[in-house]
Enzyme design. Structure first.
Site, PDB file in Angstrom:
ATOM      1  CG  ASP A  66      87.430  71.957  12.448  1.00 30.70           C
ATOM      2  OD1 ASP A  66      87.000  71.294  11.477  1.00 30.70           O
ATOM      3  OD2 ASP A  66      86.986  71.826  13.591  1.00 30.70           O
ATOM      4  CG  ASP A 134      85.218  70.456  25.096  1.00 30.05           C
ATOM      5  OD1 ASP A 134      84.538  70.532  24.042  1.00 30.05           O
ATOM      6  OD2 ASP A 134      86.448  70.643  25.108  1.00 30.05           O
ATOM      7  CG  HIS A 136      84.959  71.447  20.832  1.00 33.62           C
ATOM      8  ND1 HIS A 136      85.715  70.424  21.360  1.00 33.62           N
ATOM      9  CD2 HIS A 136      84.506  70.962  19.649  1.00 33.62           C
ATOM     10  CE1 HIS A 136      85.712  69.393  20.550  1.00 33.62           C
ATOM     11  NE2 HIS A 136      84.980  69.689  19.492  1.00 33.62           N
ATOM     12  CD  GLU A 141      88.820  71.873  22.633  1.00 38.25           C
ATOM     13  OE1 GLU A 141      87.726  71.855  23.240  1.00 38.25           O
ATOM     14  OE2 GLU A 141      89.306  70.856  22.097  1.00 38.25           O
TER      15      GLU A 141
END
Ligand code: GLP
Length: 241
Positions: A66, A134, A136, A141
């Site tokens: 990413d 979280d 991810h 996400e």
């Protein structure tokens, strides 16, 4: 199938990760690489191994997960700069063999589709992953479809807060969007190596390993991959049953 390796701490986790990665440091192999603080120990070991044992990356190729949207590659917190600073500049991998998605350009979605085409033409042998607090993976996400390809995404509020430390602790400086390999892209890798350390990751690790496979925890999809190694330290394993 997920093979879980438990370690005492971050250093031991990095040692184990290097043991797994070492098998792939061979001519012709394609590495999927990650950023964040988690892989730093592994990258330091790869650099040391290159310097001391002469392990060569001349015929290895890499694809990163990413990149932030809007950061030029010269920005120290761009993932392009991160990879050069922490790995590429210290090993003999040719620049043209390395690929980091670009977060700049007129047609980010078109560029994202091209990134997937390159990966399809050059399948990843082992994909390295961290995990967000979280759940991810890369910048996928919660809520991201499991069959997603590389795409532009908004970062979750919690991710922006987590990454604030890299941007002078100033939340206004953290990019709000990223280009990320999709979950579908990541799942095409032949093998996956995920490292999670620290108590900040304990909840996400529990959901990934013991929760249902659900988009609320993107990493839970790894339960459906046939060759996954997860390396966790005591703090990250604290909530496991
Ligand atoms: C970042 C990256 C992820 C990384 C995760 C955890 O936002 N996009 O690829 O795995 O967050 O980062 P860290 O290793 O610093 O905890």
């Amino acid at each position: 199938m997920i093979n879980v390796i438990r370690t005492k701490d971050y250093e031991e986790a990095s040692d184990k990760a290097f043991e797994v990665m070492k098998e792939y440091l061979k001519p012709g192999k394609v590495l999927g690489l990650a950023t964040g603080s988690t892989p730093l120990g592994l990258y330091a070991r790869m650099v040391k191994d290159h310097q001391e044992n002469g392990t060569s990356y001349k015929e290895i190729r890499s694809f990163n997960l990413d990149e932030y949207v809007g950061l030029p590659i010269s920005h120290p917190e761009s993932y392009y700069a991160f990879m050069h600073h922490n790995l590429f500049d210290h090993i003999d991998i040719p620049e043209e063999n390395t690929h980091v998605p670009s977060g700049l350009g007129e047609d980010l979605e078109g560029q994202a589709r091209h990134y997937d085409e390159m990966i399809d033409a050059c399948p990843v042998d082992i994909q390295l992953l961290g995990i967000g607090s979280d759940g991810h993976i890369a910048f996928n996400e919660p809520g991201t479809p499991f069959d997603s390809g590389t795409h532009v995404t908004d970062l979750a509020e919690s991710t922006i807060k987590d990454n604030c430390r890299f941007f002078d602790n100033d939340i206004t400086k953290v990019p709000t969007q990223a280009v990320t390999q999709g979950i579908g892209t990541i799942m095409k890798a032949k093998a996956i190596l995920l490292i999670a350390t620290g108590s900040n990751k304990a909840k996400a690790v529990k959901e990934m390993l013991e929760g249902p496979v659900d988009v609320s925890c993107p990493a839970s999809i790894l339960q459906r991959h046939e060759n996954v190694t997860v390396i966790i330290d005591e703090d990250a394993a604290a909530l496991l049953g």
